[in-house]
Design a protein around this motif. Structure first.
Motif, PDB file in Angstrom:
ATOM      1  N   SER A  14      16.902  62.578  34.593  1.00  0.00           N
ATOM      2  CA  SER A  14      15.924  62.141  33.596  1.00  0.00           C
ATOM      3  C   SER A  14      15.027  63.301  33.204  1.00  0.00           C
ATOM      4  O   SER A  14      14.719  64.169  34.029  1.00  0.00           O
ATOM      5  CB  SER A  14      15.083  60.985  34.140  1.00  0.00           C
ATOM      6  OG  SER A  14      15.901  59.856  34.395  1.00  0.00           O
ATOM      7  N   LYS A  66      13.256  64.916  24.907  1.00  0.00           N
ATOM      8  CA  LYS A  66      14.623  64.766  24.418  1.00  0.00           C
ATOM      9  C   LYS A  66      15.275  66.133  24.254  1.00  0.00           C
ATOM     10  O   LYS A  66      16.478  66.296  24.506  1.00  0.00           O
ATOM     11  CB  LYS A  66      14.614  64.033  23.080  1.00  0.00           C
ATOM     12  CG  LYS A  66      16.002  63.699  22.572  1.00  0.00           C
ATOM     13  CD  LYS A  66      15.957  62.891  21.296  1.00  0.00           C
ATOM     14  CE  LYS A  66      17.373  62.546  20.825  1.00  0.00           C
ATOM     15  NZ  LYS A  66      17.349  61.752  19.575  1.00  0.00           N
ATOM     16  N   HIS A  86      14.000  60.133  28.969  1.00  0.00           N
ATOM     17  CA  HIS A  86      15.286  60.547  28.422  1.00  0.00           C
ATOM     18  C   HIS A  86      16.276  60.822  29.558  1.00  0.00           C
ATOM     19  O   HIS A  86      16.103  61.765  30.324  1.00  0.00           O
ATOM     20  CB  HIS A  86      15.097  61.792  27.550  1.00  0.00           C
ATOM     21  CG  HIS A  86      14.075  61.607  26.470  1.00  0.00           C
ATOM     22  ND1 HIS A  86      14.322  60.886  25.326  1.00  0.00           N
ATOM     23  CD2 HIS A  86      12.775  62.016  26.385  1.00  0.00           C
ATOM     24  CE1 HIS A  86      13.233  60.883  24.569  1.00  0.00           C
ATOM     25  NE2 HIS A  86      12.291  61.559  25.187  1.00  0.00           N
ATOM     26  N   SER A  87      17.293  59.971  29.645  1.00  0.00           N
ATOM     27  CA  SER A  87      18.242  60.042  30.763  1.00  0.00           C
ATOM     28  C   SER A  87      19.608  60.553  30.315  1.00  0.00           C
ATOM     29  O   SER A  87      20.076  60.228  29.220  1.00  0.00           O
ATOM     30  CB  SER A  87      18.411  58.667  31.407  1.00  0.00           C
ATOM     31  OG  SER A  87      17.182  58.209  31.929  1.00  0.00           O
ATOM     32  N   CYS A  88      20.236  61.327  31.202  1.00  0.00           N
ATOM     33  CA  CYS A  88      21.588  61.842  30.962  1.00  0.00           C
ATOM     34  C   CYS A  88      22.601  60.768  31.357  1.00  0.00           C
ATOM     35  O   CYS A  88      22.571  60.264  32.480  1.00  0.00           O
ATOM     36  CB  CYS A  88      21.809  63.115  31.769  1.00  0.00           C
ATOM     37  SG  CYS A  88      23.507  63.730  31.712  1.00  0.00           S
ATOM     38  N   GLU A  89      23.497  60.417  30.420  1.00  0.00           N
ATOM     39  CA  GLU A  89      24.494  59.377  30.683  1.00  0.00           C
ATOM     40  C   GLU A  89      25.594  59.854  31.621  1.00  0.00           C
ATOM     41  O   GLU A  89      26.359  59.045  32.142  1.00  0.00           O
ATOM     42  CB  GLU A  89      25.107  58.915  29.353  1.00  0.00           C
ATOM     43  CG  GLU A  89      24.095  58.224  28.437  1.00  0.00           C
ATOM     44  CD  GLU A  89      24.726  57.752  27.144  1.00  0.00           C
ATOM     45  OE1 GLU A  89      25.934  58.039  26.944  1.00  0.00           O
ATOM     46  OE2 GLU A  89      24.046  57.095  26.347  1.00  0.00           O
ATOM     47  N   VAL A  90      25.686  61.166  31.837  1.00  0.00           N
ATOM     48  CA  VAL A  90      26.739  61.714  32.693  1.00  0.00           C
ATOM     49  C   VAL A  90      26.325  61.701  34.159  1.00  0.00           C
ATOM     50  O   VAL A  90      27.033  61.174  35.021  1.00  0.00           O
ATOM     51  CB  VAL A  90      27.115  63.148  32.258  1.00  0.00           C
ATOM     52  CG1 VAL A  90      28.187  63.734  33.173  1.00  0.00           C
ATOM     53  CG2 VAL A  90      27.573  63.155  30.802  1.00  0.00           C
ATOM     54  N   CYS A  91      25.142  62.308  34.451  1.00  0.00           N
ATOM     55  CA  CYS A  91      24.740  62.452  35.857  1.00  0.00           C
ATOM     56  C   CYS A  91      23.492  61.657  36.228  1.00  0.00           C
ATOM     57  O   CYS A  91      23.100  61.627  37.386  1.00  0.00           O
ATOM     58  CB  CYS A  91      24.515  63.920  36.191  1.00  0.00           C
ATOM     59  SG  CYS A  91      23.107  64.670  35.318  1.00  0.00           S
ATOM     60  N   GLY A  92      22.857  61.019  35.240  1.00  0.00           N
ATOM     61  CA  GLY A  92      21.686  60.192  35.530  1.00  0.00           C
ATOM     62  C   GLY A  92      20.370  60.942  35.612  1.00  0.00           C
ATOM     63  O   GLY A  92      19.327  60.329  35.841  1.00  0.00           O
TER      64      GLY A  92
END
Length: 426
Positions: free
Chosen positions: A298, A302, A290-296
């Motif tokens: 993981s 979730k 589960h990766s954060c689309e803002v800062c990358g």
């Protein structure tokens, strides 16, 4: 001649329907009077029309004189044969004027129309519940009578509906005839396949009338509704606690029984819930899907990602009713509440000390074990706690991230800032 001219000289005085033949009018009148003059000599059932009685008799004789020329299937009624033929021809001549859906049988179209009109003409005489289809009413009636006439020849289980029995049989045969065209997964039931397809399409046809949330499954919507109604129908017989979901009750029961049936094959740790085991497994595999689309960044779970997202949005939806403090995570609020209640549920098995947070207990345990697993990459010093290592790093970097809002002084450690604040009477 009326079949050619279209004349219908015989009218019903009750509903004004017209018929070409007087005999047809007389049969129609039975729908108003309730007369059923034609009785079955075998079981005593009565019928308004003789033709209906003759059709009924085939259930006793087993006669199926009408055969399909394509597949050889036989039927007691010619009408059923005609309906069956549409499965070979694919004809769907009956269309819905509302949504355009097409059906092979007019009767299915009429039932479908009730999804638009909301009509539920079939009522239960016991509790008054209404249903769009007679078959649904008959199934509902078994909840009052308890009848389960359909028996499994393998294990002896009984079922109220034949369709439920057929679904049950797949648990013995292992048949999974319904395959997903997208990913190839197979399922024993068509309904399960249809629910699975929503994972590909993203469809969420079941909407909450209160808050507008949408769900892929009706059962999930029903569970969600309890967040509005506060209903908790599942009660613990041991302590009386109530829960909105049966799964939550089953998990709660492990607090009484101590059962931890789910074991890790790597380290042997046991867990009460399978989901906890799956979360634990990631500590061995290192998976962080589960990766954060803002800062990358993981994360393994979730839920941790969702909690992390509040660091970007600044949302703090969880508020303390005592002092008004707000928090991004509910778990942080619960830990905060222990400060007000003085609760310290985490106890040290060595010395008996109690702590409000499990993390503080784990840090405390290092005073007994002497473990210092956190190493400074600059000078090689070891520390028992990661937080202490981070504080130590400021001696190398010179960072002083903790500022006094009164006089502007900065400090490397938060504890030093707190001590400084006492000078200001804070």
């Amino acid at each position: 001649m009326t079949t050619h001219t279209g004349d219908k000289p015989h009218s019903c005085e009750v509903c004004s329907s017209s018929f070409a033949r007087k005999s047809t009018l007389l049969r129609h009148m039975n729908t108003h009077t309730g007369d059923k003059p034609h009785s079955c000599e075998v079981c005593g059932s009565s019928f308004a029309q003789k033709s209906t009685l003759l059709i009924h008799m085939t259930t006793h004789t087993g006669d199926k004189p009408h055969s399909c020329e394509v597949c050889g299937s036989s039927f007691a009624q010619k009408a059923n044969l005609m309906k069956h033929m549409t499965t070979h021809t694919g004809d769907k001549p009956h269309s819905c004027e509302v949504c355009g859906s097409s059906f092979g049988l007019k009767s299915i179209l009429l039932r479908h129309m009730r999804t638009h009109t909301g009509e539920k003409p079939h009522s239960c005489e016991v509790c008054g519940s209404s249903f769009a289809q007679k078959s649904h009413l008959l199934y509902h009636m078994t909840t009052h009578t308890g009848d389960k006439p359909h028996s499994c020849e393998v294990c002896g289980s009984y079922f109220a509906q034949k369709s439920t029995l057929l679904k049950h049989m797949t648990t013995h045969t292992g048949d999974k005839p319904h395959s997903c065209e997208v990913c190839g997964s197979s399922f024993g039931r068509k309904s399960t396949l249809l629910r699975h397809m929503r994972t590909h399409t993203g469809d969420k046809p079941h909407s909450c009338e209160v808050c507008g949330s949408s769900f892929a499954r009706k059962s999930t919507l029903l569970h969600h509704m309890r967040t509005h109604t506060g209903e908790k129908p599942h009660s613990c017989k041991v302590c009386g606690s109530s829960f909105a979901r049966k799964s939550n009750l089953l998990y709660h029961m492990t607090t009484h029984t101590g059962d931890k049936p789910h074991s890790c094959e790597v380290c042997g740790f046991s867990f009460a819930q399978k989901s906890h085991l799956l979360n634990h497994i990631t500590t061995h595999t290192g998976d962080k899907p589960h990766s954060c689309e803002v800062c990358g960044s993981s994360f393994a779970r979730k839920s941790i990602l969702l909690s992390h997202m509040t660091t970007h949005t600044g949302d703090k939806p969880h508020s303390c009713e005592v002092c008004g403090s707000s928090f991004g995570r509910k778990s942080t609020l619960l830990r905060h509440m222990r400060r007000h209640m003085g609760e310290k549920p985490h106890s040290c098995e060595v010395c008996g000390s109690s702590f409000a947070q499990k993390s503080i207990l784990l840090n405390h345990m290092t005073t007994h074990t002497g473990d210092k697993s956190h190493c400074c990459e600059v000078c090689g010093s070891y520390f028992a706690q990661k937080s202490i290592l981070l504080n130590h790093m400021t001696t190398h970097t010179g960072d002083k991230p903790h500022f006094c809002e009164v006089c502007g002084s900065s400090f490397a450690w938060k504890s030093n800032l707190l001590n400084h604040m006492k000078k200001h009477g804070r």
